[in-house]
Design an enzyme around this catalytic site. Structure first.
Site, PDB file in Angstrom:
ATOM      1  N   ASP A  16       0.821  -1.211   0.000  1.00 52.65           N
ATOM      2  CA  ASP A  16       0.000   0.000   0.000  1.00 52.65           C
ATOM      3  C   ASP A  16       0.857   1.264   0.000  1.00 52.65           C
ATOM      4  OD1 ASP A  16      -2.635   1.347   0.567  1.00 52.65           O
ATOM      5  OD2 ASP A  16      -1.529   1.934   2.359  1.00 52.65           O
ATOM      6  N   ASP A 178       9.731   9.635   9.275  1.00 50.27           N
ATOM      7  CA  ASP A 178       8.473   9.914   9.966  1.00 50.27           C
ATOM      8  C   ASP A 178       7.789  10.965   9.103  1.00 50.27           C
ATOM      9  OD1 ASP A 178       6.437  11.035  11.480  1.00 50.27           O
ATOM     10  OD2 ASP A 178       7.476  10.645  13.357  1.00 50.27           O
ATOM     11  N   HIS A 179       6.735  10.562   8.387  1.00 54.90           N
ATOM     12  CA  HIS A 179       6.202  11.472   7.374  1.00 54.90           C
ATOM     13  C   HIS A 179       5.637  12.758   7.975  1.00 54.90           C
ATOM     14  CE1 HIS A 179       2.591   9.196   8.468  1.00 54.90           C
ATOM     15  NE2 HIS A 179       1.897  10.230   8.053  1.00 54.90           N
ATOM     16  N   HIS A 241       5.335  10.418  15.880  1.00 57.05           N
ATOM     17  CA  HIS A 241       4.808  11.725  15.432  1.00 57.05           C
ATOM     18  C   HIS A 241       4.709  12.746  16.570  1.00 57.05           C
ATOM     19  CE1 HIS A 241       3.908   9.214  12.117  1.00 57.05           C
ATOM     20  NE2 HIS A 241       2.727   8.792  12.508  1.00 57.05           N
TER      21      HIS A 241
HETATM   22  P1  NAD Z   1       1.472  -3.716   3.073  1.00 56.41           P
HETATM   23  O1  NAD Z   1       1.044  -4.864   3.910  1.00 56.41           O
HETATM   24  O2  NAD Z   1       0.499  -3.080   2.160  1.00 56.41           O
HETATM   25  O3  NAD Z   1       2.710  -4.170   2.177  1.00 56.41           O
HETATM   26  C1  NAD Z   1       3.680  -5.078   2.631  1.00 56.41           C
HETATM   27  C2  NAD Z   1       4.565  -5.535   1.481  1.00 56.41           C
HETATM   28  O4  NAD Z   1       5.465  -6.536   1.972  1.00 56.41           O
HETATM   29  C3  NAD Z   1       3.825  -6.168   0.314  1.00 56.41           C
HETATM   30  O5  NAD Z   1       4.485  -5.762  -0.869  1.00 56.41           O
HETATM   31  C4  NAD Z   1       4.039  -7.693   0.541  1.00 56.41           C
HETATM   32  O6  NAD Z   1       3.976  -8.443  -0.623  1.00 56.41           O
HETATM   33  C5  NAD Z   1       5.442  -7.678   1.082  1.00 56.41           C
HETATM   34  N1  NAD Z   1       5.802  -8.879   1.849  1.00 56.41           N
HETATM   35  C6  NAD Z   1       5.178  -9.434   2.919  1.00 56.41           C
HETATM   36  N2  NAD Z   1       5.850 -10.543   3.341  1.00 56.41           N
HETATM   37  C7  NAD Z   1       6.936 -10.653   2.547  1.00 56.41           C
HETATM   38  C8  NAD Z   1       8.033 -11.563   2.490  1.00 56.41           C
HETATM   39  N3  NAD Z   1       8.181 -12.577   3.356  1.00 56.41           N
HETATM   40  N4  NAD Z   1       8.972 -11.368   1.536  1.00 56.41           N
HETATM   41  C9  NAD Z   1       8.870 -10.349   0.656  1.00 56.41           C
HETATM   42  N5  NAD Z   1       7.863  -9.447   0.665  1.00 56.41           N
HETATM   43  C10 NAD Z   1       6.906  -9.607   1.591  1.00 56.41           C
HETATM   44  O7  NAD Z   1       2.104  -2.649   4.086  1.00 56.41           O
HETATM   45  P2  NAD Z   1       2.208  -1.061   3.895  1.00 56.41           P
HETATM   46  O8  NAD Z   1       0.943  -0.423   4.336  1.00 56.41           O
HETATM   47  O9  NAD Z   1       2.698  -0.741   2.543  1.00 56.41           O
HETATM   48  O10 NAD Z   1       3.297  -0.656   4.996  1.00 56.41           O
HETATM   49  C11 NAD Z   1       4.692  -0.886   4.815  1.00 56.41           C
HETATM   50  C12 NAD Z   1       5.471  -0.131   5.884  1.00 56.41           C
HETATM   51  O11 NAD Z   1       5.238   1.262   5.750  1.00 56.41           O
HETATM   52  C13 NAD Z   1       5.088  -0.483   7.323  1.00 56.41           C
HETATM   53  O12 NAD Z   1       6.247  -0.428   8.119  1.00 56.41           O
HETATM   54  C14 NAD Z   1       4.154   0.644   7.720  1.00 56.41           C
HETATM   55  O13 NAD Z   1       4.172   0.869   9.120  1.00 56.41           O
HETATM   56  C15 NAD Z   1       4.775   1.810   6.980  1.00 56.41           C
HETATM   57  N6  NAD Z   1       3.836   2.904   6.685  1.00 56.41           N
HETATM   58  C16 NAD Z   1       2.782   2.707   5.825  1.00 56.41           C
HETATM   59  C17 NAD Z   1       1.933   3.752   5.525  1.00 56.41           C
HETATM   60  C18 NAD Z   1       0.790   3.590   4.541  1.00 56.41           C
HETATM   61  O14 NAD Z   1       0.151   4.606   4.229  1.00 56.41           O
HETATM   62  N7  NAD Z   1       0.512   2.414   4.044  1.00 56.41           N
HETATM   63  C19 NAD Z   1       2.124   5.023   6.136  1.00 56.41           C
HETATM   64  C20 NAD Z   1       3.191   5.188   7.025  1.00 56.41           C
HETATM   65  C21 NAD Z   1       4.044   4.137   7.279  1.00 56.41           C
END
Ligand code: NAD
Length: 483
Positions: A16, A178-179, A241
């Site tokens: 995501d 930290d966005h 944050h």
């Molecule tokens: P997500 O669950 O959507 O994506 C996780 C990714 O990891 C996917 O591409 C998945 O295929 C991959 N993955 C999972 N297990 C795996 C493995 N064993 N080997 C290889 N790839 C693997 O998570 P996200 O929402 O994108 O969040 C990712 C990070 O960003 C987290 O640390 C989250 O705290 C941080 N974050 C996300 C957002 C946001 O808006 N989504 C905002 C701030 C911070």
């Protein structure tokens, strides 16, 4: 703008964050010429995607976030993307990744520069860092790593993760993102404090009664119940944050705007952060969980949440410093799920002065961070046709056109990583101090849980959290300004 040669490897390329934030931000930086001819991005994840499929995803991500785009540019940009199916726990996959990175480095003349982005569930960060090191994935040019939040679960796990990362990267090359530090109004705190004599000269306990930070979320845990139940509001929002905001509000003036000077000022401040005792946690903190409504679940009934959970979806608390301009001034904060509206705001509450008119309003300064971006100061004047004091706000705001130009926090911060500017990232010594504070609160709560009498208030959804959050103020004349 300088064209930075680099091979960027995104762990979590199908996730995501990559889709909603990283790909659109990279496209904007590409359009500005910061990355252009000499870059390639390798997206990795477990799914068996092809290069073409990833390029289609990148193109979709750009169309979803931009009203108008030049299709040729999107196509050209997406052609720099490569997909590598990769299980981060499988050592052999790092060998394949290394080869692809080297091949692309030659093709795009990326000068051995590598940028690793951990956009995955935090439990994988340590594994990835370890294999980057033992499989020698770093290049012969610069090597930088961006680590998403949360960085650890407590001080001990953060220290462990830090050791795993520093095996391959210097502190200066680790960008703990930290966005919030990329947000327009958060970046406005320093100029507001240091360029306005009107504000700078009153920034002390002589004039300021307290500060109040609110990070209110409208939604509940949604599909993230399983993860959230192991975290809670304190770890999820305060550790990063809220503490970043507190630090920007309370730090002394840096000697200049260089990254080193800004971090020095932050570290000077954080040495004097008061770590609360269990007694202080009891008096100065409130934790809560949201109840259900006609259409929504109570927290304890959410999918994947333990029905006996003691995890807080709301926390209010207090931070104080013994040095710096705000020494002794209470900085109250609260954050939680299922507030009446989504809002991030900072209220600086000034002391009253004696005056011949009797009661007047205090000159509060409010910084609205989200969803609006503005600063306003409450000013007293006379009423027109009757005795008494009238209250108006002096507002610093942006036009719609200006707001449309404000880059997303991720775009700003990615730009900073490319140009090697660490100002708006968290230094290890700062993070460590934040965890010391959080651990003290978590440990005190854990003891209460074990003793069988945790005070976890159940609050009504879509209001302002539990009313008990009014009990944390030091004096009866203090209250939450934003209600
Ligand atoms: P997500 O669950 O959507 O994506 C996780 C990714 O990891 C996917 O591409 C998945 O295929 C991959 N993955 C999972 N297990 C795996 C493995 N064993 N080997 C290889 N790839 C693997 O998570 P996200 O929402 O994108 O969040 C990712 C990070 O960003 C987290 O640390 C989250 O705290 C941080 N974050 C996300 C957002 C946001 O808006 N989504 C905002 C701030 C911070």
């Amino acid at each position: 703008m300088k064209n930075i040669p680099v091979i960027m490897i995104i762990f979590g390329g199908s996730g995501d964050l990559a889709h909603r934030k990283l790909y659109p931000s990279l496209f904007n930086l590409y359009e500005q010429g910061l990355i252009h001819d000499n870059f390639a991005v390798i997206g990795t994840a477990r799914r068996p995607w092809s290069h073409e499929y990833l390029r289609g995803q990148v193109s979709d991500a750009i169309h979803e976030t931009h009203d108008q785009v030049n299709e040729n540019e999107v196509k050209d940009f997406a052609s720099h993307f490569y997909y590598q199916s990769h299980d981060v726990t499988n050592v052999e996959h790092y060998e394949t990744l290394k080869k692809l990175a080297q091949e692309l480095d030659d093709r795009y003349s990326a000068q051995g520069n590598r940028l690793f982005y951990m956009a995955m569930a935090p439990r994988f960060f340590g594994t990835i860092a370890t294999h980057i090191n033992d499989q020698h994935l770093t290049g012969s040019g610069f090597n930088r790593i961006v680590v998403e939040k949360p960085f650890g679960h407590d001080l001990a796990s953060a220290e462990e993760l830090n050791e795993e990362i520093t095996a391959s990267f210097d502190e200066n090359d680790i960008f703990r993102i930290d966005h919030y530090l990329g947000k327009e109004m958060i970046q406005n705190i320093m100029p507001m404090r240091f360029t306005n004599p009107l504000i700078k000269n009153i920034w002390s306990g002589d004039y300021i009664k307290n500060m109040q930070i609110t990070l209110a979320e409208r939604l509940g845990v949604e599909a993230r119940g399983g993860y959230y139940d192991t975290s809670g509001a304190l770890r999820d929002m305060v550790q990063n944050h809220i503490f970043q905001i507190i630090t920007l509000l309370a730090m002394p003036e840096p000697k200049d705007l260089s990254s080193d000077s800004v971090h020095q000022a932050k570290q000077d401040l954080l040495k004097s952060l008061i770590i609360p005792t269990p007694e202080e946690v009891k008096n100065d903190f409130v934790r809560g969980q949201y109840l259900g409504s006609d259409t929504t679940f109570a927290y304890k009934k959410e999918p994947n949440v333990d029905p006996n959970s003691t995890t807080e979806t709301f926390v209010a608390g207090k931070a104080k410093f013994t040095s710096g301009p705000l020494a002794g001034v209470p900085i109250y904060f609260r954050t939680g799920k299922e507030f009446k509206e989504k809002k991030t705001r900072i209220d600086i509450v000034l002391k009253h002065i004696n005056n011949p008119y009797g009661q007047a309003h205090s000159n509060n300064i409010t910084i609205e961070v989200d969803p609006e971006s503005k600063i306003y100061i409450t000013i007293n004047g006379k009423k027109i046709d009757e005795p008494g004091i009238r209250r108006e706000d002096l507002t610093y705001a942006f036009s719609k056109e200006e707001m449309a130009k404000v880059p997303d926090g991720y775009e700003r911060l990615l730009h900073d990583v490319f140009v090697n500017d660490s100002t708006n990232f968290t230094h290890w010594s700062e993070l460590k101090r934040y965890w010391e504070f959080i651990d003290a609160v978590e440990n005190a709560w854990q003891k209460e849980n074990e003793a069988g009498n945790p005070e976890i208030t159940q609050y009504l959804p879509y209001r302002m959290g539990p009313k008990e959050s009014n009990d944390i103020f030091e004096s009866p004349t203090e209250h939450w300004i934003y209600e």
